[in-house]
Design an enzyme around this catalytic site. Sequence first.
Site, mmCIF file in Angstrom:
data_model
loop_
_atom_site.group_PDB
_atom_site.id
_atom_site.type_symbol
_atom_site.label_atom_id
_atom_site.label_comp_id
_atom_site.label_asym_id
_atom_site.label_seq_id
_atom_site.Cartn_x
_atom_site.Cartn_y
_atom_site.Cartn_z
ATOM 1 N N GLN A 287 -10.071 2.393 3.908
ATOM 2 C CA GLN A 287 -8.839 2.362 4.702
ATOM 3 C C GLN A 287 -8.928 3.439 5.781
ATOM 4 O O GLN A 287 -9.039 4.626 5.476
ATOM 5 C CB GLN A 287 -7.623 2.601 3.805
ATOM 6 C CG GLN A 287 -6.310 2.493 4.557
ATOM 7 C CD GLN A 287 -5.084 2.659 3.674
ATOM 8 O OE1 GLN A 287 -4.094 3.268 4.079
ATOM 9 N NE2 GLN A 287 -5.125 2.118 2.452
ATOM 10 N N ASP B 38 0.839 -1.199 0.000
ATOM 11 C CA ASP B 38 0.000 0.000 0.000
ATOM 12 C C ASP B 38 0.870 1.245 0.000
ATOM 13 O O ASP B 38 1.708 1.436 0.878
ATOM 14 C CB ASP B 38 -0.910 -0.005 1.232
ATOM 15 C CG ASP B 38 -1.804 1.229 1.278
ATOM 16 O OD1 ASP B 38 -2.879 1.191 0.660
ATOM 17 O OD2 ASP B 38 -1.410 2.229 1.912
ATOM 18 N N GLN C 214 12.735 -5.800 10.059
ATOM 19 C CA GLN C 214 11.407 -5.345 10.490
ATOM 20 C C GLN C 214 10.310 -5.990 9.645
ATOM 21 O O GLN C 214 9.265 -6.391 10.176
ATOM 22 C CB GLN C 214 11.315 -3.821 10.381
ATOM 23 C CG GLN C 214 12.163 -3.058 11.389
ATOM 24 C CD GLN C 214 12.075 -1.553 11.181
ATOM 25 O OE1 GLN C 214 11.360 -1.064 10.309
ATOM 26 N NE2 GLN C 214 12.831 -0.805 11.980
ATOM 27 N N LYS D 13 7.932 0.194 23.116
ATOM 28 C CA LYS D 13 9.292 0.749 23.039
ATOM 29 C C LYS D 13 9.351 2.246 23.334
ATOM 30 O O LYS D 13 10.440 2.802 23.502
ATOM 31 C CB LYS D 13 9.882 0.464 21.652
ATOM 32 C CG LYS D 13 10.063 -1.032 21.374
ATOM 33 C CD LYS D 13 10.596 -1.285 19.968
ATOM 34 C CE LYS D 13 10.749 -2.781 19.721
ATOM 35 N NZ LYS D 13 11.227 -3.074 18.331
ATOM 36 N N TYR E 38 -5.128 1.112 9.138
ATOM 37 C CA TYR E 38 -3.774 1.671 9.197
ATOM 38 C C TYR E 38 -3.442 2.132 10.609
ATOM 39 O O TYR E 38 -4.325 2.355 11.431
ATOM 40 C CB TYR E 38 -3.562 2.773 8.158
ATOM 41 C CG TYR E 38 -4.252 4.104 8.329
ATOM 42 C CD1 TYR E 38 -3.758 5.083 9.179
ATOM 43 C CD2 TYR E 38 -5.369 4.421 7.555
ATOM 44 C CE1 TYR E 38 -4.366 6.333 9.285
ATOM 45 C CE2 TYR E 38 -5.982 5.673 7.650
ATOM 46 C CZ TYR E 38 -5.481 6.626 8.518
ATOM 47 O OH TYR E 38 -6.075 7.859 8.620
ATOM 48 N N ARG F 22 1.277 3.944 15.637
ATOM 49 C CA ARG F 22 2.528 4.607 15.274
ATOM 50 C C ARG F 22 3.639 4.336 16.297
ATOM 51 O O ARG F 22 4.333 5.231 16.753
ATOM 52 C CB ARG F 22 2.293 6.101 15.086
ATOM 53 C CG ARG F 22 1.301 6.395 13.960
ATOM 54 C CD ARG F 22 1.188 7.853 13.648
ATOM 55 N NE ARG F 22 2.441 8.410 13.159
ATOM 56 C CZ ARG F 22 2.656 9.714 13.000
ATOM 57 N NH1 ARG F 22 1.718 10.574 13.303
ATOM 58 N NH2 ARG F 22 3.813 10.144 12.547
ATOM 59 N N GLY G 221 4.214 -0.899 8.397
ATOM 60 C CA GLY G 221 5.388 -0.441 7.666
ATOM 61 C C GLY G 221 6.673 -1.084 8.153
ATOM 62 O O GLY G 221 6.739 -1.642 9.251
ATOM 63 N N TYR H 161 3.254 10.103 -0.455
ATOM 64 C CA TYR H 161 4.333 9.576 0.376
ATOM 65 C C TYR H 161 5.685 9.855 -0.281
ATOM 66 O O TYR H 161 6.217 9.043 -1.044
ATOM 67 C CB TYR H 161 4.171 8.074 0.603
ATOM 68 C CG TYR H 161 2.871 7.666 1.277
ATOM 69 C CD1 TYR H 161 2.101 8.586 1.982
ATOM 70 C CD2 TYR H 161 2.422 6.350 1.207
ATOM 71 C CE1 TYR H 161 0.917 8.203 2.602
ATOM 72 C CE2 TYR H 161 1.245 5.965 1.827
ATOM 73 C CZ TYR H 161 0.488 6.899 2.512
ATOM 74 O OH TYR H 161 -0.677 6.501 3.122
#
Length: 333
Positions: free
Chosen positions: A190, A52, A300, A229, A218, A223, A294, A57
């Site tokens: 979305q 996506d 990752q 963390k 999303y 985020r 992401g 972006y």
Amino acid sequence: MEYRILGTSDVKVSAITFGAWAIGGWMWGGAERKDALEAILASYDNGVTSFDTAPAYGQGLSEEIIGEALQQIPRDKVQILTKYGLRWDVKKGEFFFNSTDNAGNPIDMYRYAGKESVIEECENCLRRLGTDYIDLFQIHWSDKTTPIEETMEAIALLQQQGKIKAGGVCNYTADEMKAAEKVVSLAANQVPYSMVLRDIEKELVPYTRQHNKAIIAYSPLQRGLLTGKIKPGHVFNDGDTRAGNRFYTDENISRINAFLSGIKPLAESKGATLAQLVIAWTIQQPGITVALVGARNAEQAIQNAKAAEVVLKPEEIMFINDRLAQLELVKPS
């Protein structure tokens, strides 16, 4: 990996889909191009077939990187999801906000989805992505200056021409979806969704479940906040939009981390990280079709894909939900 159909369309996507905003750099800091390319290919090698992205972006950069990486994969084995309706190169439609591009130059973002603009954007997307069709073409944000029906007429035309397989929307309300449905059959909406942001469960999810539309979630990790963390006192970089957001106050970070500590033993019992447990919970929620996640590098990407291997029993989901019900976040005064 589990693969799911988007609504009543013919587009089947991986339940965990690669979200490509961060690699575009804009508002995220970006990633080394080599690392980004490796992240995309590692995702595919681990069962993620769907990617996506959006013109906004990095003002085309994210799409170009996706296009470059996917030249190494048979086109019919992957699904490209991209967007339209956010313009920085023309001053038309509804002013959205001021920003800067990756080089630090000022740009003005506009929401614009006039019919001619949608068709032009599709051609630009196809060129940057190096493909002759898009699997899911989504309006990025609603444009109040253009009738929804006009925008969707462009989508219907692009479908007829074979340039897109399915049309979708982002950040639409149920009422906006109803208006769009008068012209085209939407595949998906979305929207933001996470353990700590579940507003869509009130109206949107019941609507999409009743009408067989997909929800692409999303920011399922809010985020980064739901990885555990981020600690109280965290200093965000200049321009990071998380700074000042209600979720990232020290008090709310502390409360969320306490909740995460409570479910961490469940993650450990499954050999999973907290992030993997959160992603697994997300794609097992009623009405949620896809979780967008992401990655800036291959490691990752692999960790994200492996979240699909985390299977939660009904009683384990109930355990998490009970803990969530006890989590009270401090609202801004």
